[in-house]
Design a protein around this motif. Structure first.
Motif, mmCIF file in Angstrom:
data_model
loop_
_atom_site.group_PDB
_atom_site.id
_atom_site.type_symbol
_atom_site.label_atom_id
_atom_site.label_comp_id
_atom_site.label_asym_id
_atom_site.label_seq_id
_atom_site.Cartn_x
_atom_site.Cartn_y
_atom_site.Cartn_z
ATOM 1 N N ARG A 180 -9.997 9.848 -6.123
ATOM 2 C CA ARG A 180 -9.527 9.755 -4.816
ATOM 3 C C ARG A 180 -8.389 8.565 -4.628
ATOM 4 N N ARG A 182 -2.872 3.851 -9.442
ATOM 5 C CA ARG A 182 -3.063 5.198 -8.841
ATOM 6 C C ARG A 182 -2.103 6.164 -9.301
ATOM 7 N N GLN A 241 0.813 -1.330 0.039
ATOM 8 C CA GLN A 241 0.269 -0.014 0.042
ATOM 9 C C GLN A 241 0.699 1.084 -0.089
ATOM 10 N N ARG A 260 -4.466 7.634 -2.501
ATOM 11 C CA ARG A 260 -4.485 6.412 -1.549
ATOM 12 C C ARG A 260 -3.581 5.735 -1.123
ATOM 13 N N SER A 320 -0.843 5.529 2.199
ATOM 14 C CA SER A 320 -0.661 6.094 3.511
ATOM 15 C C SER A 320 0.797 6.108 4.222
#
Length: 418
Positions: free
Chosen positions: A260, A359, A67, A264, A266
């Motif tokens: 969005r 992304r 991620q 994404r 983190s």
């Protein structure tokens, strides 16, 4: 320093955008899937069972690592997802040499200073007067006018604009000389009289509609140079529209909600913030499942800060139900299956990695749209990755210099042609 990727020729920019749109169009079921909100499994699973099996078998540490890193994600999935090789090529940007970061001036947070230091190094040499867009406490501007950098100009002049009067007041208390700070809504107020041709227009992490307005007004006022690091492409935009004529004519339509996905990531969030966000997601899925079982729609999700976790599940439900016009309903923790929600989130996190593959590609589409728009307006544009993603995942610098030659005028006129 590694040279920036030069997108001055309009055709180069168009070609990159066309290739990106081709990939996105062919893989729409992946990046438009909503595993965190949809009840059914994503449509792509039936045709890619091996990929789904790989993702669902990942442990928590692997999910966390993938991620947080586009490179690691593409590496991990390439054998099961051949489009990863194309994406790797399309998102490649030269990285600027990282500066030897000095100690930040008092009051400027360390990571914010590292972003400023890298941004200024990648955009150097700079020339005043400066105009800082959505400046907040004007840390970037302060660094420029107080001589924090070796190549700083003597006695530079700075203007800045922000909507938050409290932030601007905090900036004024830092007593930086020759700085004019304007409190205004950049989306609604007329700033044409404040911005002029001599300005170097700067924006470090200006979000969505804010940076689109920055580019359009900067080009309208013919600012001699525009340097922007865009951020949060979906924010301050009700109905996303590209800036460039070229992308406005494209067949692929991307919504603000789709964008969005572009942010994404983190990796730079604190562990406590990530845990709180995950808890809110579990609560959302638990409430969503409870409403679906009752045949009642929960179509809106009120975005809440991480601190909302401290107020508990009951307060969370009250807010979400009120947002969906169920103010009289009451849902408690005893009414939901929290274990099922945890499992659903676990699977959604893993299957959502297939969407995350795209992304950075969605981000590059937005960035290249801005670059193409500036080319259409007569600017020479270059792109650089100005800092490591560990400092900020939003690390792209769009650097545009106005071309006032005849060639620039001819280039602007050529954009109306097919």
């Amino acid at each position: 320093m590694t040279p920036a990727l030069d997108y001055s020729p309009i055709n180069d920019c168009r070609d990159a955008l066309s290739r990106i749109d081709d990939v996105l169009t062919r893989h729409r079921p992946f990046w438009q899937a909503r595993p965190f909100s949809e009840q059914s499994v994503p449509d792509w699973i039936a045709e890619h069972p091996a990929l789904a099996k790989l993702l669902l078998g990942l442990d928590d540490d692997s999910v966390d690592r993938l991620q947080g890193s586009d490179t690691a994600l593409l590496d991990a999935l390439e054998n099961h997802f051949p489009v990863c090789a194309d994406i790797r090529q399309l998102i490649a940007l030269p990285a600027a040499s990282q500066p030897q970061c000095s100690e930040p001036p008092a009051g400027i947070p360390g990571n914010k200073w590292r972003q400023i230091d890298a941004f200024v190094a990648a955009a150097s040499p700079l020339r005043a007067p400066y105009f800082e867009w959505c400046c907040g406490k004007s840390f970037l501007g302060e660094a420029l006018v107080t001589g924090c950098f070796a190549n700083a100009e003597a006695d530079p002049v700075l203007s800045g604009v922000d909507i938050d009067a409290a932030l601007l007041e905090a900036a004024r208390h830092r007593a930086v000389p020759k700085r004019q700070l304007i409190c205004a809504d950049v989306l609604g107020d007329d700033l044409s009289g404040s911005l002029h041709h001599d300005h170097h227009l700067l924006g470090l992490h200006a979000c969505g509609g804010l940076h689109q307005r920055m580019l359009s007004l900067g080009a309208e006022q013919q600012c001699h140079r525009i340097s922007l690091s865009p951020c949060c492409y979906h924010r301050f935009i009700a109905d996303y529209q590209p800036l460039s004529q070229f992308l406005r004519a494209a067949s692929l339509r991307v919504s603000a909600d789709d964008l969005r996905l572009a942010v994404r990531q983190s990796k730079t969030a604190r562990r406590g913030e990530r845990d709180a966000r995950r808890q809110l997601q579990v609560w959302h899925l638990a409430l969503l499942e409870q409403r679906q079982q009752q045949g009642r729609e929960l179509s809106r999700f009120q975005s809440l800060p991480h601190s909302a976790v401290k107020r508990g599940f009951d307060d969370f439900c009250r807010r979400q139900l009120a947002a969906n016009q169920y103010p009289e309903d009451l849902v408690t923790v005893n009414d939901v299956d929290m274990d099922a929600a945890e499992l659903r989130l676990r699977n959604a996190e893993r299957l959502g990695l297939a969407a995350m593959v795209f992304r950075r590609l969605l981000e590059m589409r937005c960035v290249l749209d801005s670059a193409q728009y500036l080319c259409e307006q007569g600017y020479v544009v270059a792109l650089t990755q100005f800092c490591d993603s560990a400092i900020s995942p939003r690390n792209i610098l769009i650097d545009a210099r106005r071309d006032d030659s005849c060639g620039g005028k001819a280039q602007r006129e050529s954009t109306a042609l097919p």
